[in-house]
Scaffold this active site. Structure first.
Site, PDB file in Angstrom:
ATOM      1  N   SER A   1       6.220   0.870  -1.430  1.00  0.00           N
ATOM      2  CA  SER A   1       5.157   0.108  -2.084  1.00  0.00           C
ATOM      3  C   SER A   1       5.707  -1.170  -2.701  1.00  0.00           C
ATOM      4  CB  SER A   1       4.570   0.998  -3.188  1.00  0.00           C
ATOM      5  OG  SER A   1       3.729   0.246  -4.026  1.00  0.00           O
TER       6      SER A   1
ATOM      7  N   TYR B   1       5.968   6.131 -10.846  1.00  0.00           N
ATOM      8  CA  TYR B   1       5.600   6.175  -9.429  1.00  0.00           C
ATOM      9  C   TYR B   1       6.501   5.240  -8.619  1.00  0.00           C
ATOM     10  CZ  TYR B   1       3.124   4.664  -5.240  1.00  0.00           C
ATOM     11  OH  TYR B   1       2.820   4.295  -3.954  1.00  0.00           O
TER      12      TYR B   1
ATOM     13  N   LYS C   1       9.561   5.818  -5.547  1.00  0.00           N
ATOM     14  CA  LYS C   1       9.632   5.131  -4.244  1.00  0.00           C
ATOM     15  C   LYS C   1      11.009   4.491  -4.053  1.00  0.00           C
ATOM     16  CE  LYS C   1       5.537   5.896  -2.567  1.00  0.00           C
ATOM     17  NZ  LYS C   1       5.398   6.759  -1.397  1.00  0.00           N
TER      18      LYS C   1
HETATM   19  P1  NAD Z   1      -3.417   9.499  -0.170  1.00  0.00           P
HETATM   20  O1  NAD Z   1      -3.297  10.219  -1.468  1.00  0.00           O
HETATM   21  O2  NAD Z   1      -4.759   9.247   0.365  1.00  0.00           O
HETATM   22  O3  NAD Z   1      -2.534  10.235   0.939  1.00  0.00           O
HETATM   23  C1  NAD Z   1      -1.376  10.946   0.634  1.00  0.00           C
HETATM   24  C2  NAD Z   1      -1.512  12.319   1.274  1.00  0.00           C
HETATM   25  O4  NAD Z   1      -0.344  13.083   0.993  1.00  0.00           O
HETATM   26  C3  NAD Z   1      -2.700  13.109   0.736  1.00  0.00           C
HETATM   27  O5  NAD Z   1      -3.467  13.579   1.807  1.00  0.00           O
HETATM   28  C4  NAD Z   1      -2.063  14.272  -0.038  1.00  0.00           C
HETATM   29  O6  NAD Z   1      -2.852  15.433   0.033  1.00  0.00           O
HETATM   30  C5  NAD Z   1      -0.740  14.409   0.676  1.00  0.00           C
HETATM   31  N1  NAD Z   1       0.355  14.980  -0.129  1.00  0.00           N
HETATM   32  C6  NAD Z   1       0.772  14.591  -1.353  1.00  0.00           C
HETATM   33  N2  NAD Z   1       1.819  15.340  -1.748  1.00  0.00           N
HETATM   34  C7  NAD Z   1       2.080  16.215  -0.743  1.00  0.00           C
HETATM   35  C8  NAD Z   1       3.026  17.249  -0.563  1.00  0.00           C
HETATM   36  N3  NAD Z   1       3.921  17.552  -1.490  1.00  0.00           N
HETATM   37  N4  NAD Z   1       2.999  17.954   0.581  1.00  0.00           N
HETATM   38  C9  NAD Z   1       2.084  17.677   1.545  1.00  0.00           C
HETATM   39  N5  NAD Z   1       1.150  16.713   1.424  1.00  0.00           N
HETATM   40  C10 NAD Z   1       1.150  15.990   0.291  1.00  0.00           C
HETATM   41  O7  NAD Z   1      -2.616   8.127  -0.352  1.00  0.00           O
HETATM   42  P2  NAD Z   1      -2.562   6.867   0.602  1.00  0.00           P
HETATM   43  O8  NAD Z   1      -3.247   5.757  -0.084  1.00  0.00           O
HETATM   44  O9  NAD Z   1      -2.973   7.238   1.966  1.00  0.00           O
HETATM   45  O10 NAD Z   1      -1.002   6.574   0.542  1.00  0.00           O
HETATM   46  C11 NAD Z   1      -0.120   7.021   1.544  1.00  0.00           C
HETATM   47  C12 NAD Z   1       1.288   6.648   1.143  1.00  0.00           C
HETATM   48  O11 NAD Z   1       1.370   5.236   0.977  1.00  0.00           O
HETATM   49  C13 NAD Z   1       1.735   7.242  -0.184  1.00  0.00           C
HETATM   50  O12 NAD Z   1       3.089   7.607  -0.081  1.00  0.00           O
HETATM   51  C14 NAD Z   1       1.564   6.105  -1.169  1.00  0.00           C
HETATM   52  O13 NAD Z   1       2.461   6.213  -2.238  1.00  0.00           O
HETATM   53  C15 NAD Z   1       1.893   4.917  -0.294  1.00  0.00           C
HETATM   54  N6  NAD Z   1       1.258   3.664  -0.757  1.00  0.00           N
HETATM   55  C16 NAD Z   1      -0.091   3.630  -0.962  1.00  0.00           C
HETATM   56  C17 NAD Z   1      -0.684   2.448  -1.415  1.00  0.00           C
HETATM   57  C18 NAD Z   1      -2.150   2.390  -1.707  1.00  0.00           C
HETATM   58  O14 NAD Z   1      -2.570   1.521  -2.475  1.00  0.00           O
HETATM   59  N7  NAD Z   1      -2.989   3.247  -1.139  1.00  0.00           N
HETATM   60  C19 NAD Z   1       0.113   1.311  -1.621  1.00  0.00           C
HETATM   61  C20 NAD Z   1       1.481   1.384  -1.386  1.00  0.00           C
HETATM   62  C21 NAD Z   1       2.044   2.572  -0.945  1.00  0.00           C
HETATM   63  C1  WQD Z   2      -5.833  -4.968  -8.342  1.00  0.00           C
HETATM   64  C2  WQD Z   2      -6.278  -6.029  -9.339  1.00  0.00           C
HETATM   65  C3  WQD Z   2      -6.183  -5.280 -11.620  1.00  0.00           C
HETATM   66  C4  WQD Z   2      -9.287  -2.211 -11.196  1.00  0.00           C
HETATM   67  C5  WQD Z   2      -1.947  -0.505  -7.383  1.00  0.00           C
HETATM   68  C6  WQD Z   2      -0.671   0.220  -7.657  1.00  0.00           C
HETATM   69  C7  WQD Z   2       0.318  -0.070  -6.583  1.00  0.00           C
HETATM   70  C8  WQD Z   2      -0.245   0.193  -5.172  1.00  0.00           C
HETATM   71  C9  WQD Z   2      -1.586  -0.429  -4.995  1.00  0.00           C
HETATM   72  C10 WQD Z   2       0.513   2.333  -4.452  1.00  0.00           C
HETATM   73  C11 WQD Z   2      -5.400  -6.082 -10.591  1.00  0.00           C
HETATM   74  C12 WQD Z   2      -7.601  -5.545 -11.207  1.00  0.00           C
HETATM   75  C13 WQD Z   2      -8.376  -3.225 -10.971  1.00  0.00           C
HETATM   76  C14 WQD Z   2     -10.409  -2.477 -12.002  1.00  0.00           C
HETATM   77  C15 WQD Z   2      -9.641  -4.736 -12.297  1.00  0.00           C
HETATM   78  N1  WQD Z   2      -0.407   1.591  -4.945  1.00  0.00           N
HETATM   79  N2  WQD Z   2      -8.557  -4.457 -11.520  1.00  0.00           N
HETATM   80  N3  WQD Z   2     -10.554  -3.724 -12.536  1.00  0.00           N
HETATM   81  O1  WQD Z   2      -2.557  -2.647  -9.586  1.00  0.00           O
HETATM   82  O2  WQD Z   2      -2.190  -4.273  -7.678  1.00  0.00           O
HETATM   83  O3  WQD Z   2      -1.691  -1.904  -7.363  1.00  0.00           O
HETATM   84  O4  WQD Z   2      -2.435  -0.106  -6.084  1.00  0.00           O
HETATM   85  O5  WQD Z   2       1.618   2.057  -4.161  1.00  0.00           O
HETATM   86  O6  WQD Z   2       1.401   0.762  -6.845  1.00  0.00           O
HETATM   87  O7  WQD Z   2      -0.159  -0.222  -8.897  1.00  0.00           O
HETATM   88  O8  WQD Z   2      -4.038  -2.577  -7.522  1.00  0.00           O
HETATM   89  O9  WQD Z   2      -6.433  -2.251  -7.122  1.00  0.00           O
HETATM   90  O10 WQD Z   2      -5.413  -1.268  -9.201  1.00  0.00           O
HETATM   91  O11 WQD Z   2      -5.663  -3.735  -9.010  1.00  0.00           O
HETATM   92  O12 WQD Z   2      -9.803  -5.844 -12.811  1.00  0.00           O
HETATM   93  O13 WQD Z   2     -11.254  -1.607 -12.268  1.00  0.00           O
HETATM   94  O14 WQD Z   2      -7.572  -5.675  -9.811  1.00  0.00           O
HETATM   95  O15 WQD Z   2      -5.952  -5.676 -12.936  1.00  0.00           O
HETATM   96  O16 WQD Z   2      -5.332  -7.430 -10.989  1.00  0.00           O
HETATM   97  P1  WQD Z   2      -2.588  -2.917  -8.151  1.00  0.00           P
HETATM   98  P2  WQD Z   2      -5.446  -2.355  -8.197  1.00  0.00           P
END
Ligand code: NAD
Ligand code: WQD
Length: 343
Positions: free
Chosen positions: A131, A155, A159
């Site tokens: 991330s 978190y 990572k």
């Molecule tokens: P998500 O929660 O929708 O998907 C993650 C999946 O992993 C879920 O289905 C959950 O049930 C499963 N899971 C969690 N822990 C587990 C375990 N111990 N064993 C088996 N299954 C498990 O999240 P997502 O948004 O699809 O994210 C996928 C990956 O990408 C994650 O690793 C997340 O950290 C990373 N990521 C997400 C974002 C985002 O904003 N969505 C941004 C950057 C990185």
């Molecule tokens: C986006 C912008 C908020 C909600 C997060 C995690 C990051 C990654 C992606 C997993 C910011 C603003 C948000 C609301 C708002 N996930 N905001 N009102 O914070 O960039 O990233 O998700 O890896 O780890 O930190 O994303 O969508 O929460 O926020 O004003 O109700 O929207 O302040 O500027 P963020 P976000």
């Protein structure tokens, strides 16, 4: 190092989740065989059924936890897995601060278990979901892969720890192909409207919050601060369509089939949009009024974060193609068709 491996069967951890389900669609459409492991802690098996409906192809689904070593080993034993795409993990920043050990155990120990099972079964290709959170303060924009990593929350630290030990694994055995993908802000949904983001409870992230306000299930968007030094004072982020992101994983797999090594790539669009721009665009594509009120800044937020994506373009021959309008349109289509998510 150049290599030629034929990658056919992919183990997708967390494949029932938001990004994983979209990646499964792209994998099946590209001809890969897919086996998903997910404990459904943040997802619903219905997403797997919908992926099968979209692709008209079968997914092998195993409900199991990465903390369950026996179950993991069994999956590797019974299947000829060529590579792993590792999405499974917990991802809520606020929760990670409240329950740090849960996050270290689930994300870090879960990944160690996975890597041990891979080593035991001689599977040495992995794509890992990291991330942009690992960068922390985002001082120099756009952020490139050599920017300082200093995550501001638990978190993000899970990572970075995983990235670091994967690099150590690679140093210990040069046969490994390890692709670390640092996602920026994934949004949007598949254009069938059948799969999308289904957060449990009140969403933490902006886009699903906006969608639920547009739908009427939430009242008003809290805009976390309008006094940042950005174009309109609100936070700026690099939103990337989840289907573009999913396609990046196919390219990453093709890359590790040809090259062993360890590489880290940003996946974003390289463009930043403000909170107000997101709300305005969503309003425009949905035709619905979306009320918001400016509140205090959210703790831990940075003013702006967007990626330098030249390395991913070069190494993967990949570029995010979908516009902000399309991101909002597809989010809205998914939300309207599934007002209660998968339930
Ligand atoms: P998500 O929660 O929708 O998907 C993650 C999946 O992993 C879920 O289905 C959950 O049930 C499963 N899971 C969690 N822990 C587990 C375990 N111990 N064993 C088996 N299954 C498990 O999240 P997502 O948004 O699809 O994210 C996928 C990956 O990408 C994650 O690793 C997340 O950290 C990373 N990521 C997400 C974002 C985002 O904003 N969505 C941004 C950057 C990185
Ligand atoms: C986006 C912008 C908020 C909600 C997060 C995690 C990051 C990654 C992606 C997993 C910011 C603003 C948000 C609301 C708002 N996930 N905001 N009102 O914070 O960039 O990233 O998700 O890896 O780890 O930190 O994303 O969508 O929460 O926020 O004003 O109700 O929207 O302040 O500027 P963020 P976000």
């Amino acid at each position: 190092m150049i290599k030629f491996v034929h990658i056919k069967k992919i183990l997708v951890t967390g494949g029932a989740g938001y990004i994983g389900s979209h990646a499964c669609v792209e994998l099946l459409n590209s001809g890969y065989k897919v086996i998903v492991i997910d404990n459904l802690s943040n997802s619903n098996e219905e997403s797997i059924k919908r992926v099968q409906k979209i692709t008209k192809k079968k997914i092998q689904f195993v409900k199991a936890d990465l903390l369950d070593k026996e179950a993991l080993l069994y999956v590797f034993e019974k299947n000829n897995i060529d590579a792993v795409i590792h999405f499974a993990g917990l991802k809520a920043v606020g929760e990670s601060e409240e329950k740090p050990l849960l996050y270290y155990q689930n994300n870090v120990i879960g990944t160690i278990n996975l890597c041990q099972a891979m080593i035991q079964h001689n599977v040495k290709n992995i794509v890992f979901s990291s991330s942009a959170t690992v960068y922390g303060s985002c001082e120099n924009l756009p952020i490139n892969e050599n920017s300082k990593t200093a995550p501001k929350n638990t978190y993000g630290r899970t990572k970075l720890i995983i990235e670091n030990f994967l690099e150590d694994i690679k140093k210990s055995d040069h046969d490994w192909g390890i692709q670390i993908l640092r996602y920026f802000n994934p949004v949007g949904a598949h254009d069938s409207g059948l799969i999308g983001e289904d957060p449990k409870g009140v969403p933490n992230n902006l886009m699903p919050y906006v969608a639920q306000v547009a739908l009427g299930s939430l009242e008003i968007i809290p805009v976390y601060g309008n006094d940042y030094s950005t174009k309109d004072g609100t936070g700026v982020r690099d939103y990337i369509h989840v289907v573009d992101l999913a396609k990046g994983h196919i390219k990453a797999l093709e890359n590790i089939a040809k090259n062993s090594g360890y590489s880290v790539l940003n996946l974003g669009t390289g463009r930043g949009y403000s909170v107000i721009e997101i709300i305005d665009t969503f309003k425009k594509v949905s035709g619905v009024d979306i009320p918001y009120k400016v509140t205090e800044r959210r703790k831990g937020d940075v003013a702006a974060s967007y990626a330098n994506v030249t390395l991913a373009q070069k190494e993967l021959d990949w570029i995010a193609e979908k516009s902000l309008e399309k991101m909002c349109e597809d989010t809205w289509n998914w939300q309207k068709n599934n007002p209660n998510g998968y339930v």
